[in-house]
Write a protein that holds these residues in place. Structure first.
Motif, PDB file in Angstrom:
ATOM      1  N   LEU A 275     -44.244  12.267 126.669  1.00 19.78           N
ATOM      2  CA  LEU A 275     -45.594  12.437 127.211  1.00 19.78           C
ATOM      3  C   LEU A 275     -46.629  11.842 126.259  1.00 19.78           C
ATOM      4  N   HIS A 276     -46.388  11.975 124.964  1.00 21.67           N
ATOM      5  CA  HIS A 276     -47.311  11.416 123.989  1.00 21.67           C
ATOM      6  C   HIS A 276     -47.297   9.885 124.036  1.00 21.67           C
ATOM      7  N   GLU A 277     -46.110   9.286 124.026  1.00 21.05           N
ATOM      8  CA  GLU A 277     -46.005   7.820 124.065  1.00 21.05           C
ATOM      9  C   GLU A 277     -46.678   7.243 125.308  1.00 21.05           C
ATOM     10  N   HIS A 278     -46.663   7.988 126.398  1.00 20.35           N
ATOM     11  CA  HIS A 278     -47.158   7.460 127.669  1.00 20.35           C
ATOM     12  C   HIS A 278     -48.502   8.026 128.081  1.00 20.35           C
ATOM     13  N   ARG A 279     -49.204   8.652 127.133  1.00 20.07           N
ATOM     14  CA  ARG A 279     -50.451   9.345 127.489  1.00 20.07           C
ATOM     15  C   ARG A 279     -51.546   8.399 127.977  1.00 20.07           C
ATOM     16  N   LYS A 280     -51.472   7.104 127.592  1.00 23.82           N
ATOM     17  CA  LYS A 280     -52.557   6.187 127.970  1.00 23.82           C
ATOM     18  C   LYS A 280     -52.397   5.598 129.362  1.00 23.82           C
ATOM     19  N   LEU A 281     -51.275   5.890 129.996  1.00 23.66           N
ATOM     20  CA  LEU A 281     -51.053   5.339 131.338  1.00 23.66           C
ATOM     21  C   LEU A 281     -51.866   6.099 132.373  1.00 23.66           C
ATOM     22  N   PRO A 282     -52.615   5.368 133.209  1.00 22.61           N
ATOM     23  CA  PRO A 282     -53.371   6.060 134.252  1.00 22.61           C
ATOM     24  C   PRO A 282     -52.414   6.770 135.221  1.00 22.61           C
TER      25      PRO A 282
ATOM     26  N   TYR B 124     -37.666  -1.713 124.224  1.00 18.91           N
ATOM     27  CA  TYR B 124     -38.899  -1.114 124.766  1.00 18.91           C
ATOM     28  C   TYR B 124     -40.137  -1.669 124.065  1.00 18.91           C
ATOM     29  N   ARG B 125     -40.039  -2.890 123.565  1.00 25.07           N
ATOM     30  CA  ARG B 125     -41.150  -3.459 122.813  1.00 25.07           C
ATOM     31  C   ARG B 125     -42.391  -3.638 123.671  1.00 25.07           C
ATOM     32  N   GLU B 126     -43.537  -3.477 123.006  1.00 21.91           N
ATOM     33  CA  GLU B 126     -44.799  -3.465 123.728  1.00 21.91           C
ATOM     34  C   GLU B 126     -45.055  -4.758 124.494  1.00 21.91           C
ATOM     35  N   ARG B 127     -44.697  -5.901 123.884  1.00 22.28           N
ATOM     36  CA  ARG B 127     -45.015  -7.158 124.583  1.00 22.28           C
ATOM     37  C   ARG B 127     -44.133  -7.401 125.797  1.00 22.28           C
TER      38      ARG B 127
ATOM     39  N   GLY C  86     -49.028  -2.882 139.312  1.00 23.19           N
ATOM     40  CA  GLY C  86     -50.383  -2.555 139.734  1.00 23.19           C
ATOM     41  C   GLY C  86     -51.390  -2.609 138.596  1.00 23.19           C
ATOM     42  N   PHE C  87     -50.916  -2.971 137.410  1.00 20.40           N
ATOM     43  CA  PHE C  87     -51.768  -2.949 136.225  1.00 20.40           C
ATOM     44  C   PHE C  87     -51.614  -4.250 135.461  1.00 20.40           C
ATOM     45  N   GLY C  88     -50.390  -4.758 135.420  1.00 18.56           N
ATOM     46  CA  GLY C  88     -50.126  -6.029 134.755  1.00 18.56           C
ATOM     47  C   GLY C  88     -49.595  -5.858 133.355  1.00 18.56           C
ATOM     48  N   LYS C  89     -49.649  -6.941 132.589  1.00 14.33           N
ATOM     49  CA  LYS C  89     -49.134  -6.912 131.228  1.00 14.33           C
ATOM     50  C   LYS C  89     -49.876  -5.873 130.408  1.00 14.33           C
ATOM     51  N   TRP C  90     -49.118  -5.076 129.659  1.00 13.84           N
ATOM     52  CA  TRP C  90     -49.745  -3.972 128.926  1.00 13.84           C
ATOM     53  C   TRP C  90     -50.363  -4.464 127.626  1.00 13.84           C
ATOM     54  N   LYS C  91     -51.676  -4.179 127.479  1.00 15.33           N
ATOM     55  CA  LYS C  91     -52.351  -4.470 126.199  1.00 15.33           C
ATOM     56  C   LYS C  91     -52.930  -3.170 125.712  1.00 15.33           C
TER      57      LYS C  91
END
Lengths: 158, 133
Positions: free
Chosen positions: A109-116, A143-146, A152-157
């Motif tokens: 939940l912490h790792e994914h807290r920024k996801l709408p 699971y690398r960020e890039r 519905g959101f696109g590439k994660w920045k």
């Protein structure tokens, strides 16, 4: 002054979580782990639940999140031993639910807290357990960020 | 003679490799013991494949995960995981491992139908998937 800064840096480094973006299936996985536990979903990294959680998951394969994943006893035991061997020890990795879900651990939940919120409801995601919906190389344990593309959101920045 | 051979085949080895027609013939022989004169039918298999049993909300039919055609790649209705096609024409390893086939019939039938599939249903299903083009 300098030592104080050094101490502060050391404390910060220690408080940071270990790098958790590479979670390949450990090399000593029995072949049955991939054959059985990666047929309906990707192989979940053993390090994402505690030993007690994995024991519960493996004790309830007849009631596996609404379905059945029953195995013969020898295979079941072999997979359980493997999962327990590589299980997490930190309490924030403990899952929740019956059987426990890694997608409900404090860590997840912490790792994914920024996801709408709406991204979890997107039809292409359908469930938080569907890691590869966003982590394009999750099947390979990466699971690398890039590599993250959120539907519905696109590439994660960050 | 054929029957004797088939029962040997079934009794002898869960781990033994087989071809899709051999597997279908094994189930057909079992079905014929239960109802004499049974002949497998790809048409019945197609109906079974598409039928909405609606026992489970998320898994109403075989097609819910395996799509409308066994030649296409599917997608697990709950987890979203990709599933390779069921037709041997598209995925050569299909219906060659008797233990694997039994395991998935057991799981998927109880999920979708709420009961085990009969030998007749399995024979029809394999014939349909094998002939699909």
């Amino acid at each position: 002054m300098r030592t104080a800064r050094l101490i502060a840096c050391a404390a910060l480094a220690l408080s940071l979580p270990a790098r958790a973006d590479r979670l390949p299936v450990p090399a000593d996985a029995p072949p049955a782990f991939k054959a059985e536990c990666a047929s309906c979903h990707l192989p979940y990294p053993p390090a994402l639940l505690t030993a007690a959680d994995w024991q519960q998951v493996m004790a309830k394969l007849d009631k596996h999140y609404g379905g059945s994943a029953v195995l013969d006893e020898k295979t079941r035991r072999e997979i359980e031993d493997f999962l327990v061997r590589h299980a997490a020890t930190r309490s924030r990795m403990a899952g929740a639910g019956d059987p426990p879900r890694l997608t409900r651990s404090e860590w997840f939940l912490h790792e994914h807290r920024k996801l709408p919120d709406r991204t979890w409801r997107d039809a292409r995601v359908s469930s938080a357990s569907n890691c590869s919906a966003c982590h394009t190389r999750a099947e390979q344990g990466s699971y690398r960020e890039r590599e993250i593309v959120v539907p519905g959101f696109g590439k994660w920045k960050d | 003679m054929k029957r004797v051979w088939l029962s040997c085949f079934f009794a002898s080895g869960i781990a033994m490799a087989a071809s899709p027609p051999e597997l279908a013939a094994g189930y057909a022989a079992e079905a014929a013991r239960q109802s004499p004169g049974f002949q497998p039918s790809a048409r019945r298999g197609a109906e079974f494949y598409a039928r909405r049993f609606a026992v489970s909300e998320k898994m109403p039919a075989c097609a819910a995960c395996h799509t409308d055609s066994p030649l296409q790649a599917g997608r697990h209705a709950v987890t979203g995981k990709a599933i390779r096609p069921l037709a041997p024409r598209a995925e050569t390893a299909r219906f060659t491992d008797p233990a694997k086939v039994e395991k998935w019939f057991r799981r998927n039938c109880s999920e979708v139908l709420g009961r085990a599939c009969s030998a007749a249903e399995k024979a029809d299903f394999i014939l349909f998937a094998t002939e699909a083009k």
